[in-house]
Design a protein around this motif. Structure first.
Motif, PDB file in Angstrom:
ATOM      1  N   ARG A   1       0.844  -1.202   0.000  1.00  0.00           N
ATOM      2  CA  ARG A   1       0.000   0.000   0.000  1.00  0.00           C
ATOM      3  C   ARG A   1       0.878   1.249   0.000  1.00  0.00           C
ATOM      4  N   PHE A   2       1.969   1.197   0.763  1.00  0.00           N
ATOM      5  CA  PHE A   2       2.859   2.359   0.792  1.00  0.00           C
ATOM      6  C   PHE A   2       3.483   2.587  -0.584  1.00  0.00           C
ATOM      7  N   SER A   3       3.903   1.507  -1.236  1.00  0.00           N
ATOM      8  CA  SER A   3       4.556   1.721  -2.534  1.00  0.00           C
ATOM      9  C   SER A   3       3.545   2.243  -3.554  1.00  0.00           C
ATOM     10  N   ILE A   4       2.261   1.870  -3.405  1.00  0.00           N
ATOM     11  CA  ILE A   4       1.243   2.451  -4.288  1.00  0.00           C
ATOM     12  C   ILE A   4       1.059   3.931  -3.967  1.00  0.00           C
ATOM     13  N   ALA A   5       1.101   4.270  -2.673  1.00  0.00           N
ATOM     14  CA  ALA A   5       0.995   5.693  -2.299  1.00  0.00           C
ATOM     15  C   ALA A   5       2.099   6.509  -2.967  1.00  0.00           C
ATOM     16  N   THR A   6       3.308   5.958  -3.017  1.00  0.00           N
ATOM     17  CA  THR A   6       4.411   6.727  -3.607  1.00  0.00           C
ATOM     18  C   THR A   6       4.193   6.969  -5.106  1.00  0.00           C
ATOM     19  N   THR A   7       3.416   6.085  -5.772  1.00  0.00           N
ATOM     20  CA  THR A   7       3.156   6.322  -7.200  1.00  0.00           C
ATOM     21  C   THR A   7       2.237   7.524  -7.397  1.00  0.00           C
ATOM     22  N   LEU A   8       1.524   7.925  -6.321  1.00  0.00           N
ATOM     23  CA  LEU A   8       0.517   8.989  -6.457  1.00  0.00           C
ATOM     24  C   LEU A   8       1.077  10.379  -6.161  1.00  0.00           C
ATOM     25  N   ILE A   9       2.334  10.443  -5.704  1.00  0.00           N
ATOM     26  CA  ILE A   9       2.895  11.715  -5.231  1.00  0.00           C
ATOM     27  C   ILE A   9       2.861  12.798  -6.301  1.00  0.00           C
ATOM     28  N   ASN A  10       3.189  12.440  -7.526  1.00  0.00           N
ATOM     29  CA  ASN A  10       3.225  13.463  -8.587  1.00  0.00           C
ATOM     30  C   ASN A  10       1.875  13.617  -9.292  1.00  0.00           C
ATOM     31  N   LYS A  11       0.795  13.162  -8.638  1.00  0.00           N
ATOM     32  CA  LYS A  11      -0.573  13.261  -9.172  1.00  0.00           C
ATOM     33  C   LYS A  11      -0.633  12.792 -10.634  1.00  0.00           C
ATOM     34  N   PRO A  12      -0.257  11.538 -10.846  1.00  0.00           N
ATOM     35  CA  PRO A  12      -0.144  11.036 -12.220  1.00  0.00           C
ATOM     36  C   PRO A  12      -1.501  10.793 -12.881  1.00  0.00           C
ATOM     37  N   ARG A  13      -1.502  10.769 -14.218  1.00  0.00           N
ATOM     38  CA  ARG A  13      -2.722  10.410 -14.949  1.00  0.00           C
ATOM     39  C   ARG A  13      -2.815   8.901 -15.125  1.00  0.00           C
ATOM     40  N   ILE A  14      -1.654   8.225 -15.053  1.00  0.00           N
ATOM     41  CA  ILE A  14      -1.609   6.766 -15.229  1.00  0.00           C
ATOM     42  C   ILE A  14      -0.680   6.202 -14.155  1.00  0.00           C
ATOM     43  N   ILE A  15      -1.071   5.095 -13.529  1.00  0.00           N
ATOM     44  CA  ILE A  15      -0.099   4.399 -12.677  1.00  0.00           C
ATOM     45  C   ILE A  15       0.125   2.980 -13.200  1.00  0.00           C
ATOM     46  N   PHE A  16       1.344   2.526 -13.007  1.00  0.00           N
ATOM     47  CA  PHE A  16       1.778   1.203 -13.453  1.00  0.00           C
ATOM     48  C   PHE A  16       2.070   0.341 -12.231  1.00  0.00           C
ATOM     49  N   LEU A  17       1.383  -0.789 -12.121  1.00  0.00           N
ATOM     50  CA  LEU A  17       1.572  -1.675 -10.971  1.00  0.00           C
ATOM     51  C   LEU A  17       1.996  -3.053 -11.498  1.00  0.00           C
ATOM     52  N   ASP A  18       3.219  -3.452 -11.186  1.00  0.00           N
ATOM     53  CA  ASP A  18       3.746  -4.723 -11.691  1.00  0.00           C
ATOM     54  C   ASP A  18       3.642  -5.772 -10.587  1.00  0.00           C
ATOM     55  N   GLU A  19       2.677  -6.656 -10.720  1.00  0.00           N
ATOM     56  CA  GLU A  19       2.410  -7.722  -9.746  1.00  0.00           C
ATOM     57  C   GLU A  19       2.315  -7.202  -8.307  1.00  0.00           C
ATOM     58  N   PRO A  20       1.407  -6.243  -8.069  1.00  0.00           N
ATOM     59  CA  PRO A  20       1.356  -5.647  -6.730  1.00  0.00           C
ATOM     60  C   PRO A  20       0.869  -6.591  -5.644  1.00  0.00           C
ATOM     61  N   THR A  21       0.189  -7.676  -6.003  1.00  0.00           N
ATOM     62  CA  THR A  21      -0.376  -8.525  -4.942  1.00  0.00           C
ATOM     63  C   THR A  21       0.356  -9.852  -4.772  1.00  0.00           C
ATOM     64  N   THR A  22       1.436 -10.049  -5.517  1.00  0.00           N
ATOM     65  CA  THR A  22       2.160 -11.312  -5.390  1.00  0.00           C
ATOM     66  C   THR A  22       2.683 -11.485  -3.963  1.00  0.00           C
ATOM     67  N   GLY A  23       2.371 -12.621  -3.369  1.00  0.00           N
ATOM     68  CA  GLY A  23       2.887 -12.905  -2.033  1.00  0.00           C
ATOM     69  C   GLY A  23       2.023 -12.403  -0.889  1.00  0.00           C
ATOM     70  N   LEU A  24       0.892 -11.764  -1.201  1.00  0.00           N
ATOM     71  CA  LEU A  24       0.034 -11.253  -0.114  1.00  0.00           C
ATOM     72  C   LEU A  24      -1.008 -12.291   0.298  1.00  0.00           C
ATOM     73  N   ASP A  25      -1.474 -12.204   1.559  1.00  0.00           N
ATOM     74  CA  ASP A  25      -2.532 -13.114   2.000  1.00  0.00           C
ATOM     75  C   ASP A  25      -3.876 -12.622   1.442  1.00  0.00           C
ATOM     76  N   PRO A  26      -4.913 -13.487   1.473  1.00  0.00           N
ATOM     77  CA  PRO A  26      -6.185 -13.131   0.821  1.00  0.00           C
ATOM     78  C   PRO A  26      -6.787 -11.823   1.319  1.00  0.00           C
ATOM     79  N   GLN A  27      -6.706 -11.530   2.602  1.00  0.00           N
ATOM     80  CA  GLN A  27      -7.281 -10.273   3.092  1.00  0.00           C
ATOM     81  C   GLN A  27      -6.524  -9.075   2.532  1.00  0.00           C
ATOM     82  N   ALA A  28      -5.201  -9.148   2.570  1.00  0.00           N
ATOM     83  CA  ALA A  28      -4.389  -8.032   2.084  1.00  0.00           C
ATOM     84  C   ALA A  28      -4.606  -7.831   0.581  1.00  0.00           C
TER      85      ALA A  28
END
Ligand code: ADP
Ligand code: MG
Length: 253
Positions: free
Chosen positions: A139-166
């Motif tokens: 979640r923190f690394s996704i927050a850092t993608t938003l700092i420059n108020k982008p029009r597009i964000i790129f997420l490369d396998e953001p959920t790999t290794g997370l448990d079902p709730q996360a």
């Protein structure tokens, strides 16, 4: 303003003699969640990194929100948000310090608490990066993608290794980001994730796109060929059992 925020035409990438991306073409619509699906080694990260201006293409054309990659890479950098590999952070800085650091790099004036709120990490403002759980780090690394108020964000396998709730928690976050008007490109090899999250997906295998449509249409096309699952599918799966027993609530906080 074009309906398409990204256009990729006949993109090729060779690593020496090896053709990792073999001439792929696709468009991403403004405001959608677009998935690149494929097995390991299919060429997903290579494709993303070329669009992100972080890797040189061999040939082909890429246009991002009207900016041609060959002519205006710096303009593209300004309007996109890229999730860095998590190892790239200073582990001993706390989250507020890290946000100040990134905001300085982007020359953006940003309130760390507002940003942390947006990804549900306000309580962790003074925690060190290395002290967070896997889901919190994502979640923190996704927050850092938003700092420059982008029009597009790129997420490369953001959920790999997370448990079902996360994982579910991250899906909600990604949907919220899209609802605010940001286009999202995501890679994953979890098909359940693509099905609930993506408006359209491109399935990529050995450097080629072999299908591109909404998950719903792709499933209908398969069913139209007469395909049936080999046995009666139960109305729930083991993940449903797990979530039912342990709840949706994140435990990491
Ligand atoms: P994916 O993200 O779909 O798993 P990648 O884009 O990372 O796939 O890799 C596609 C192919 O290119 C793989 O076979 C990989 O081994 C190869 N590859 C990726 N990066 C390099 C590199 N820097 N040098 C040589 N081969 C690479
Ligand atoms: Mg990859």
């Amino acid at each position: 303003m074009s309906n398409m925020i990204i256009s990729v035409r006949n993109l090729k990438k060779n690593y020496g003699d090896f053709e990792a991306v073999k001439g792929i073409s696709f468009d991403v619509k403004r405001g959608e969640i677009f998935g690149l699906l494929g097995p390991n080694g299919a060429g997903k990260s290579t494709t993303l990194e070329i669009i992100e201006t972080l890797r040189q293409k061999t040939s082909g054309e890429v246009v991002v929100d009207g900016f041609n990659l060959d002519e205006s890479p710096n303009e593209i950098k300004k309007i996109i948000g890229v999730q860095l590999q998590t190892s790239g952070y200073y582990p001993s800085l706390n989250l507020t310090e890290l946000i100040h650091l990134f905001a300085g790099l982007y020359n953006e004036d940003i309130d760390p608490m507002v940003l942390l709120d947006s990804v549900n990490l306000r309580d962790k403002a003074k925690s060190k990066y290395k002290e967070m759980s896997g889901g919190q780090k994502q979640r923190f690394s996704i927050a850092t993608t938003l700092i420059n108020k982008p029009r597009i964000i790129f997420l490369d396998e953001p959920t790999t290794g997370l448990d079902p709730q996360a994982r579910r928690n991250l899906w909600e976050l990604i949907k919220t980001i899209r609802a605010s008007g940001t286009t999202v490109i995501i890679t994953t090899h979890y098909m359940d994730e693509a099905e609930v999250l993506c408006d359209r997906v491109a399935i990529i295998d050995s450097g080629k796109i072999i299908a591109l449509n909404s998950p719903d249409k792709l499933i209908d096309e398969l069913v139209d060929t007469g395909f049936e699952r080999p046995k009666e599918v139960k109305k729930a799966n083991l993940e449903d059992v797990f979530i039912n027993l342990t709840g949706h609530v994140l435990r990491e906080e």
